[in-house]
Motif scaffolding. Sequence first.
Motif, PDB file in Angstrom:
ATOM      1  N   LYS A  89       0.866  -1.168   0.000  1.00 36.82           N
ATOM      2  CA  LYS A  89       0.000   0.000   0.000  1.00 36.82           C
ATOM      3  C   LYS A  89       0.907   1.223   0.000  1.00 36.82           C
ATOM      4  N   ASP A  90       0.361   2.356   0.385  1.00 36.36           N
ATOM      5  CA  ASP A  90       1.172   3.568   0.449  1.00 36.36           C
ATOM      6  C   ASP A  90       1.929   3.677   1.763  1.00 36.36           C
ATOM      7  N   PHE A  91       1.846   2.656   2.592  1.00 41.54           N
ATOM      8  CA  PHE A  91       2.530   2.655   3.877  1.00 41.54           C
ATOM      9  C   PHE A  91       2.822   1.215   4.281  1.00 41.54           C
ATOM     10  N   TYR A  92       3.708   1.055   5.230  1.00 48.46           N
ATOM     11  CA  TYR A  92       3.971  -0.247   5.827  1.00 48.46           C
ATOM     12  C   TYR A  92       3.539  -0.208   7.281  1.00 48.46           C
ATOM     13  N   THR A  93       2.968  -1.302   7.737  1.00 51.23           N
ATOM     14  CA  THR A  93       2.479  -1.400   9.107  1.00 51.23           C
ATOM     15  C   THR A  93       3.398  -2.314   9.916  1.00 51.23           C
ATOM     16  N   PHE A  94       3.752  -1.858  11.106  1.00 55.28           N
ATOM     17  CA  PHE A  94       4.575  -2.650  12.021  1.00 55.28           C
ATOM     18  C   PHE A  94       3.864  -2.749  13.369  1.00 55.28           C
ATOM     19  N   HIS A  95       3.900  -3.923  13.965  1.00 52.51           N
ATOM     20  CA  HIS A  95       3.337  -4.141  15.290  1.00 52.51           C
ATOM     21  C   HIS A  95       4.408  -4.750  16.192  1.00 52.51           C
ATOM     22  N   TYR A  96       4.335  -4.416  17.466  1.00 59.10           N
ATOM     23  CA  TYR A  96       5.186  -5.099  18.442  1.00 59.10           C
ATOM     24  C   TYR A  96       4.605  -6.483  18.710  1.00 59.10           C
ATOM     25  N   LYS A  97       5.424  -7.503  18.510  1.00 60.26           N
ATOM     26  CA  LYS A  97       5.018  -8.879  18.769  1.00 60.26           C
ATOM     27  C   LYS A  97       6.133  -9.621  19.484  1.00 60.26           C
ATOM     28  N   MET A  98       5.763 -10.517  20.372  1.00 57.62           N
ATOM     29  CA  MET A  98       6.719 -11.421  20.991  1.00 57.62           C
ATOM     30  C   MET A  98       6.792 -12.687  20.136  1.00 57.62           C
ATOM     31  N   LEU A 110       9.497  -5.128  16.656  1.00 57.45           N
ATOM     32  CA  LEU A 110       8.660  -4.627  15.573  1.00 57.45           C
ATOM     33  C   LEU A 110       8.772  -5.535  14.354  1.00 57.45           C
ATOM     34  N   LEU A 111       7.640  -6.130  13.970  1.00 57.09           N
ATOM     35  CA  LEU A 111       7.567  -6.987  12.796  1.00 57.09           C
ATOM     36  C   LEU A 111       6.639  -6.348  11.780  1.00 57.09           C
ATOM     37  N   ARG A 112       6.961  -6.527  10.524  1.00 56.01           N
ATOM     38  CA  ARG A 112       6.132  -5.955   9.460  1.00 56.01           C
ATOM     39  C   ARG A 112       4.919  -6.836   9.187  1.00 56.01           C
ATOM     40  N   LEU A 113       3.741  -6.229   9.173  1.00 55.79           N
ATOM     41  CA  LEU A 113       2.498  -6.940   8.867  1.00 55.79           C
ATOM     42  C   LEU A 113       2.366  -7.099   7.361  1.00 55.79           C
ATOM     43  N   LEU A 114       2.258  -8.358   6.910  1.00 56.40           N
ATOM     44  CA  LEU A 114       2.054  -8.642   5.489  1.00 56.40           C
ATOM     45  C   LEU A 114       0.599  -8.933   5.172  1.00 56.40           C
ATOM     46  N   VAL A 115      -0.049  -9.683   6.049  1.00 61.81           N
ATOM     47  CA  VAL A 115      -1.460 -10.044   5.854  1.00 61.81           C
ATOM     48  C   VAL A 115      -2.171  -9.924   7.184  1.00 61.81           C
ATOM     49  N   ASP A 116      -3.310  -9.256   7.180  1.00 64.35           N
ATOM     50  CA  ASP A 116      -4.119  -9.101   8.389  1.00 64.35           C
ATOM     51  C   ASP A 116      -5.354  -9.976   8.267  1.00 64.35           C
ATOM     52  N   GLY A 117      -5.913 -10.407   9.398  1.00 67.95           N
ATOM     53  CA  GLY A 117      -7.120 -11.217   9.357  1.00 67.95           C
ATOM     54  C   GLY A 117      -7.149 -12.225  10.480  1.00 67.95           C
ATOM     55  N   LYS A 118      -7.984 -13.255  10.327  1.00 69.47           N
ATOM     56  CA  LYS A 118      -8.095 -14.304  11.339  1.00 69.47           C
ATOM     57  C   LYS A 118      -6.727 -14.906  11.636  1.00 69.47           C
ATOM     58  N   MET A 119      -5.936 -15.115  10.588  1.00 64.49           N
ATOM     59  CA  MET A 119      -4.549 -15.523  10.751  1.00 64.49           C
ATOM     60  C   MET A 119      -3.677 -14.450  10.103  1.00 64.49           C
ATOM     61  N   ALA A 120      -2.840 -13.814  10.893  1.00 62.82           N
ATOM     62  CA  ALA A 120      -1.997 -12.729  10.391  1.00 62.82           C
ATOM     63  C   ALA A 120      -0.614 -13.266  10.041  1.00 62.82           C
ATOM     64  N   LEU A 121       0.015 -12.619   9.066  1.00 61.52           N
ATOM     65  CA  LEU A 121       1.354 -12.987   8.635  1.00 61.52           C
ATOM     66  C   LEU A 121       2.279 -11.795   8.832  1.00 61.52           C
ATOM     67  N   TYR A 122       3.409 -12.041   9.499  1.00 66.55           N
ATOM     68  CA  TYR A 122       4.415 -11.011   9.744  1.00 66.55           C
ATOM     69  C   TYR A 122       5.760 -11.474   9.191  1.00 66.55           C
ATOM     70  N   SER A 123       6.666 -10.518   8.970  1.00 64.96           N
ATOM     71  CA  SER A 123       7.999 -10.891   8.504  1.00 64.96           C
ATOM     72  C   SER A 123       9.049  -9.938   9.054  1.00 64.96           C
ATOM     73  N   GLU A 124      10.285 -10.394   9.003  1.00 61.75           N
ATOM     74  CA  GLU A 124      11.452  -9.562   9.303  1.00 61.75           C
ATOM     75  C   GLU A 124      12.584 -10.026   8.411  1.00 61.75           C
ATOM     76  N   VAL A 125      13.450  -9.097   8.040  1.00 60.06           N
ATOM     77  CA  VAL A 125      14.619  -9.415   7.234  1.00 60.06           C
ATOM     78  C   VAL A 125      15.860  -9.152   8.077  1.00 60.06           C
ATOM     79  N   SER A 126      16.750 -10.131   8.143  1.00 65.70           N
ATOM     80  CA  SER A 126      17.973  -9.967   8.922  1.00 65.70           C
ATOM     81  C   SER A 126      19.181 -10.315   8.073  1.00 65.70           C
ATOM     82  N   ALA A 127      20.337  -9.758   8.455  1.00 65.63           N
ATOM     83  CA  ALA A 127      21.579 -10.012   7.721  1.00 65.63           C
ATOM     84  C   ALA A 127      22.037 -11.442   7.939  1.00 65.63           C
ATOM     85  N   GLY A 128      22.917 -11.913   7.054  1.00 66.05           N
ATOM     86  CA  GLY A 128      23.512 -13.227   7.219  1.00 66.05           C
ATOM     87  C   GLY A 128      24.508 -13.238   8.366  1.00 66.05           C
ATOM     88  N   ALA A 129      25.115 -14.368   8.594  1.00 62.47           N
ATOM     89  CA  ALA A 129      26.092 -14.512   9.681  1.00 62.47           C
ATOM     90  C   ALA A 129      27.306 -13.621   9.414  1.00 62.47           C
TER      91      ALA A 129
END
Length: 217
Positions: A89-98, A110-129
């Motif tokens: 969309k025109d913005f990205y949504t982040f929520h605090y999640k454990m 803070l994880l990025r929300l990809l899909v909202d609904g009954k089952m939500a999908l979040y993601s994060e990108v991290s560097a390699g070792a």
Amino acid sequence: MRNLLLLIALLTSCNVFAQNKQATLYLRNGEVLKGLARMKADQTVKFRKDKESEPVIYNFRTLKGLKINKTLSKREDVILLGSFTTYNKDFYTFHYKMIKKKRYTTKPKLLRLLVDGKMALYSEVSAGAPRMSSSGMPMGGTAGAPVERFYICNENQDFVTYFLSDGGGIGKSFKKAALAVFKDYPKIADRIKDKTYKRRDIVEMLEDFNRIYGSRK
């Protein structure tokens, strides 16, 4: 190619969120703030109402999440924060999640929300070792490709569960991971088994699940 996109995504996201961006913050007391925000590596958010205002630091104790504006070029829009762009969309949504582990639960991040609904999908990108010398000393940079990790949770839960990873040569089979979650939902499970859904279709799969089964108790 996919790992290259993840690497560019990681570098782009670091650049984007090191800057003050137009954002909307949602506080735990119900207050909504609009202004300029910057997400920091320590999982806090630095916020100003405008460029002249004094900054205020928010963390998971005071902040539920935020929407941060996306003002990027078309190419950056394709590669920002991972390789899944269906939910743009025109913005990205982040929520605090454990993140729920086998024996413990992590501190909220803070994880990025990809899909909202009954089952939500979040993601994060991290560097390699980190790259290491033969003597075991860090050399700077990373040895492996960036990794995008995906998490799922039921609607409005404060914690997420690991689903699968993409990039860096790690992560379990998509089919195995997806069937473990959706085996009791035949309209999704059948599409996983016949390979209608593949790893690149994770966003579409979650959106379809919420559309088909979202209204069920």
